[in-house]
Design an enzyme around this catalytic site. Structure first.
Site, PDB file in Angstrom:
ATOM      1  N   SER A  52      14.279  36.226  82.165  1.00 52.43           N
ATOM      2  CA  SER A  52      15.058  36.901  83.212  1.00 52.43           C
ATOM      3  C   SER A  52      16.554  36.858  82.923  1.00 52.43           C
ATOM      4  O   SER A  52      17.308  37.641  83.506  1.00 52.43           O
ATOM      5  CB  SER A  52      14.773  36.274  84.574  1.00 52.43           C
ATOM      6  OG  SER A  52      15.130  34.907  84.584  1.00 52.43           O
ATOM      7  N   HIS A  93      17.663  30.708  75.820  1.00 52.87           N
ATOM      8  CA  HIS A  93      17.686  29.366  76.413  1.00 52.87           C
ATOM      9  C   HIS A  93      16.355  28.677  76.183  1.00 52.87           C
ATOM     10  O   HIS A  93      15.303  29.306  76.244  1.00 52.87           O
ATOM     11  CB  HIS A  93      18.013  29.421  77.917  1.00 52.87           C
ATOM     12  CG  HIS A  93      17.240  30.445  78.671  1.00 52.87           C
ATOM     13  ND1 HIS A  93      17.541  31.782  78.633  1.00 52.87           N
ATOM     14  CD2 HIS A  93      16.166  30.329  79.485  1.00 52.87           C
ATOM     15  CE1 HIS A  93      16.690  32.459  79.392  1.00 52.87           C
ATOM     16  NE2 HIS A  93      15.831  31.601  79.912  1.00 52.87           N
ATOM     17  N   HIS A 100      13.961  25.973  77.811  1.00 54.46           N
ATOM     18  CA  HIS A 100      13.655  25.160  78.993  1.00 54.46           C
ATOM     19  C   HIS A 100      13.142  23.808  78.486  1.00 54.46           C
ATOM     20  O   HIS A 100      12.196  23.770  77.691  1.00 54.46           O
ATOM     21  CB  HIS A 100      12.538  25.795  79.820  1.00 54.46           C
ATOM     22  CG  HIS A 100      12.844  27.130  80.416  1.00 54.46           C
ATOM     23  ND1 HIS A 100      13.202  27.295  81.736  1.00 54.46           N
ATOM     24  CD2 HIS A 100      12.827  28.375  79.880  1.00 54.46           C
ATOM     25  CE1 HIS A 100      13.374  28.578  81.993  1.00 54.46           C
ATOM     26  NE2 HIS A 100      13.154  29.258  80.888  1.00 54.46           N
TER      27      HIS A 100
END
Ligand code: AMP
Length: 114
Positions: free
Chosen positions: A95, A100, A102
């Site tokens: 999104s 990135h 997690h």
């Protein structure tokens, strides 16, 4: 070329984030909507869109992000059991279009993931 994202604003400290690690190439901060007791996002400072759009010349920073994930997991007390996830592409749940990782831990992590 990467679009401007909310993570670019976090890198520039224009909006607040709960930063847990920073160096010249990477930043790590707590996810605003945590899915586990430990949920930290590790991002490159350079604007790479996704794993799917990364290029050979970015191999150094990509590897660096993995070791930052390791450092963060250890610092958060979950170094013996954690998960690193990178959603790549909207169809996979991405999104925010700034790569990135997690880093998730602190609870049982089922497999396969949803
Ligand atoms: P993804 O859906 O894989 O692209 O992950 C994006 C993540 O960014 C989600 O887990 C969001 O909760 C998180 N997120 C979005 N905005 C912020 C923010 N301002 N600070 C921290 N985490 C955020």
């Amino acid at each position: 070329m990467a679009e401007e994202t909310i993570f670019a604003k976090i890198i520039r400290k224009e909006i607040p984030a709960d930063i847990v690690y920073e160096d010249d190439r990477a930043l790590a901060f707590r996810d605003i909507s945590p899915q586990a007791p430990v949920h930290v996002l590790v991002i490159p400072k350079e604007p790479i869109v996704s794993v799917g759009e990364a290029t050979e010349d970015q191999v150094g920073v990509l590897g660096h992000l993995m070791l930052v994930a390791q450092k963060v997991a250890r610092a958060e007390g979950v170094g013996d059991a954690f998960r690193v996830v990178a959603n790549s592409g909207a169809g996979a749940g991405q999104s925010v279009f700034h790569l990135h990782l997690h880093v998730l831990g602190g609870r049982p992590l089922d497999w396969p993931p949803g």
